[in-house]
Design a protein around this motif. Structure first.
Motif, PDB file in Angstrom:
ATOM      1  N   ASP A 107      33.010  47.679  38.980  1.00  0.00           N
ATOM      2  CA  ASP A 107      32.444  46.754  39.185  1.00  0.00           C
ATOM      3  C   ASP A 107      31.473  47.803  40.635  1.00  0.00           C
ATOM      4  OD1 ASP A 107      30.172  45.471  41.109  1.00  0.00           O
ATOM      5  OD2 ASP A 107      31.641  43.763  41.120  1.00  0.00           O
ATOM      6  N   VAL A 108      31.056  48.547  41.273  1.00  0.00           N
ATOM      7  CA  VAL A 108      30.715  49.681  41.378  1.00  0.00           C
ATOM      8  C   VAL A 108      29.410  48.794  42.921  1.00  0.00           C
ATOM      9  CG1 VAL A 108      29.148  51.482  42.495  1.00  0.00           C
ATOM     10  CG2 VAL A 108      30.901  51.255  40.248  1.00  0.00           C
ATOM     11  N   GLY A 109      30.387  48.666  44.236  1.00  0.00           N
ATOM     12  CA  GLY A 109      29.209  48.258  45.220  1.00  0.00           C
ATOM     13  C   GLY A 109      29.695  46.859  45.169  1.00  0.00           C
ATOM     14  N   CYS A 110      31.047  46.529  45.079  1.00  0.00           N
ATOM     15  CA  CYS A 110      31.133  44.900  44.552  1.00  0.00           C
ATOM     16  C   CYS A 110      31.401  43.960  45.739  1.00  0.00           C
ATOM     17  CB  CYS A 110      33.201  45.397  44.631  1.00  0.00           C
ATOM     18  SG  CYS A 110      34.536  46.083  45.136  1.00  0.00           S
ATOM     19  N   GLY A 111      31.418  44.745  47.359  1.00  0.00           N
ATOM     20  CA  GLY A 111      31.084  43.614  48.229  1.00  0.00           C
ATOM     21  C   GLY A 111      31.788  43.201  48.198  1.00  0.00           C
ATOM     22  N   ALA A 112      31.712  41.477  48.873  1.00  0.00           N
ATOM     23  CA  ALA A 112      32.791  40.699  49.116  1.00  0.00           C
ATOM     24  C   ALA A 112      33.814  40.388  48.304  1.00  0.00           C
ATOM     25  CB  ALA A 112      32.452  39.110  49.881  1.00  0.00           C
ATOM     26  N   GLY A 113      33.731  40.559  46.043  1.00  0.00           N
ATOM     27  CA  GLY A 113      34.560  40.538  45.304  1.00  0.00           C
ATOM     28  C   GLY A 113      33.749  39.076  44.523  1.00  0.00           C
ATOM     29  N   LYS A 114      32.098  38.776  44.501  1.00  0.00           N
ATOM     30  CA  LYS A 114      31.754  37.124  44.108  1.00  0.00           C
ATOM     31  C   LYS A 114      32.210  37.360  42.466  1.00  0.00           C
ATOM     32  CE  LYS A 114      26.838  37.559  44.409  1.00  0.00           C
ATOM     33  NZ  LYS A 114      26.452  37.260  44.394  1.00  0.00           N
ATOM     34  N   HIS A 115      31.751  39.009  41.811  1.00  0.00           N
ATOM     35  CA  HIS A 115      31.510  38.784  40.942  1.00  0.00           C
ATOM     36  C   HIS A 115      33.183  38.959  40.066  1.00  0.00           C
ATOM     37  CE1 HIS A 115      27.655  40.116  41.125  1.00  0.00           C
ATOM     38  NE2 HIS A 115      27.209  39.470  40.761  1.00  0.00           N
ATOM     39  N   LEU A 116      33.510  39.632  40.488  1.00  0.00           N
ATOM     40  CA  LEU A 116      35.093  40.183  40.472  1.00  0.00           C
ATOM     41  C   LEU A 116      35.998  38.929  40.424  1.00  0.00           C
ATOM     42  CD1 LEU A 116      36.107  43.075  43.392  1.00  0.00           C
ATOM     43  CD2 LEU A 116      35.819  43.210  40.257  1.00  0.00           C
ATOM     44  N   LEU A 117      35.885  38.181  41.380  1.00  0.00           N
ATOM     45  CA  LEU A 117      36.121  36.840  40.865  1.00  0.00           C
ATOM     46  C   LEU A 117      35.916  35.815  39.914  1.00  0.00           C
ATOM     47  CD1 LEU A 117      36.170  35.491  44.773  1.00  0.00           C
ATOM     48  CD2 LEU A 117      38.505  36.494  43.761  1.00  0.00           C
ATOM     49  N   TRP A 118      34.715  36.322  39.489  1.00  0.00           N
ATOM     50  CA  TRP A 118      34.163  35.403  38.305  1.00  0.00           C
ATOM     51  C   TRP A 118      34.970  36.106  37.070  1.00  0.00           C
ATOM     52  CZ3 TRP A 118      32.056  36.209  33.659  1.00  0.00           C
ATOM     53  CH2 TRP A 118      31.628  35.975  32.621  1.00  0.00           C
ATOM     54  N   TRP A 119      34.944  37.281  36.834  1.00  0.00           N
ATOM     55  CA  TRP A 119      35.857  38.042  36.565  1.00  0.00           C
ATOM     56  C   TRP A 119      37.330  37.847  36.175  1.00  0.00           C
ATOM     57  CZ3 TRP A 119      32.049  42.282  37.581  1.00  0.00           C
ATOM     58  CH2 TRP A 119      31.640  42.651  36.468  1.00  0.00           C
ATOM     59  N   ALA A 120      38.066  37.224  37.073  1.00  0.00           N
ATOM     60  CA  ALA A 120      39.746  37.104  36.941  1.00  0.00           C
ATOM     61  C   ALA A 120      39.548  36.223  36.387  1.00  0.00           C
ATOM     62  CB  ALA A 120      39.696  37.215  39.164  1.00  0.00           C
ATOM     63  N   ASP A 121      38.736  34.659  37.087  1.00  0.00           N
ATOM     64  CA  ASP A 121      39.398  33.320  36.262  1.00  0.00           C
ATOM     65  C   ASP A 121      38.769  33.676  35.149  1.00  0.00           C
ATOM     66  OD1 ASP A 121      38.903  32.283  38.877  1.00  0.00           O
ATOM     67  OD2 ASP A 121      37.179  31.169  38.974  1.00  0.00           O
ATOM     68  N   ARG A 122      38.206  34.583  34.469  1.00  0.00           N
ATOM     69  CA  ARG A 122      38.144  34.190  33.071  1.00  0.00           C
ATOM     70  C   ARG A 122      39.076  35.147  32.076  1.00  0.00           C
ATOM     71  NH1 ARG A 122      34.089  32.545  35.141  1.00  0.00           N
ATOM     72  NH2 ARG A 122      32.591  31.122  34.240  1.00  0.00           N
ATOM     73  N   GLY A 123      39.920  36.047  33.162  1.00  0.00           N
ATOM     74  CA  GLY A 123      41.505  37.089  32.592  1.00  0.00           C
ATOM     75  C   GLY A 123      40.376  38.533  32.607  1.00  0.00           C
ATOM     76  N   VAL A 124      39.894  39.022  32.993  1.00  0.00           N
ATOM     77  CA  VAL A 124      38.750  39.523  32.470  1.00  0.00           C
ATOM     78  C   VAL A 124      39.209  40.905  33.680  1.00  0.00           C
ATOM     79  CG1 VAL A 124      37.078  40.678  32.470  1.00  0.00           C
ATOM     80  CG2 VAL A 124      36.573  38.663  31.717  1.00  0.00           C
TER      81      VAL A 124
END
Length: 261
Positions: free
Chosen positions: A75-92
């Protein structure tokens, strides 16, 4: 206390966007603005960087799911991580990179472990380490020219494997008007530019005014057709365009994995 990008500071260059994210996370928000001369637009920190998946449009979630199939995701330009948290919740398996130290700090405080400070034009990532790149937030435009966009796409190609895919976004200047904050016209069809700087202001606990002013940012605005032109000389081809005028998202695939090219 007023700080501009030219003033020395122990914490490094001015980082108004990251500072706004960190302040919002700490529940001490101020005001983030985009400024181009007398034109001002609210930075909408909560909406852009802390929104919940329930508020995301269906196409955005479908693209996140599509990238999930090609994990690990960068995730390039991930900011505060909202998309990373979405993926983490799904084990990605997903890793974030952002040029803003305070954005990265915010993402970590929100529970994101795999996030790095880095320049997207020279990513601190090994060659071929990822299956997919997610770069939304119109940072593609920071290439500032078609040649610069091509350079950025080449870096995305370097860090992805032979079957890599990428999602990028931009504003289509053929569907914009000159009221768009920071808009600069260009005589070429499907090309325009955007210039502004970010300012963050808030009142400190002792009642003083804190103001941080970032450097001027210059973006290339390009239509999907011009984005296709920018892929020339790179391994990428545009395979899909999802519009929400004047904004659009584009899906790119490596040409070796694209049977139509």
């Amino acid at each position: 206390m007023e700080r501009t990008d030219s003033e020395p500071a122990g914490s490094g260059p001015a980082d108004p966007l990251g500072r706004a994210m960190l302040a919002h996370h700490r529940d001490t928000p101020g005001r983030l603005t985009y400024r181009d001369g007398a034109d001002v637009q609210d930075g909408s920190v909560a909406e852009f960087y802390f929104s919940s998946p329930e508020s995301w449009d269906r196409e955005a979630i479908e693209l996140l799911e599509r990238l999930t199939d090609r994990e690990p995701v960068l995730d390039v330009g991930c900011g505060a991580g909202k998309h990373l948290l979405w993926w983490a919740d799904r084990g990605v398996d997903a890793v974030g990179v952002d040029a803003s130290p305070n954005a990265v700090r915010t993402a970590r405080k929100r529970g994101v472990d795999d996030v790095l400070v880095g320049d997207m034009f020279d990513l601190p990532i090994e060659t071929g380490a990822f299956g997919a790149v997610h770069a939304v937030g119109t940072q593609l435009g920071l290439g500032r020219s078609l040649a610069g966009v091509r350079e950025l796409l080449a870096e995305f190609a370097r860090v992805t494997d032979d079957a890599g895919i990428a999602v990028v976004d931009n504003y289509d200047p053929t569907r914009l008007d000159e009221e768009f904050v920071g808009y600069r016209s260009d005589p070429r069809e499907g090309i325009a530019h955007r210039c502004f700087h970010l300012e963050f202001e808030r009142e400190t606990a002792d009642g003083e005014r804190y103001r941080e002013v970032g450097r001027t940012l210059q973006f290339l605005l390009c239509s999907p057709d011009r984005l296709r032109e920018a892929t020339t000389g790179t391994p990428w081809a545009v395979t899909d365009v999802l519009r929400s005028d004047p904004h659009y998202r584009a899906v790119l695939a490596k040409s070796d994995s694209n049977p139509d090219r």
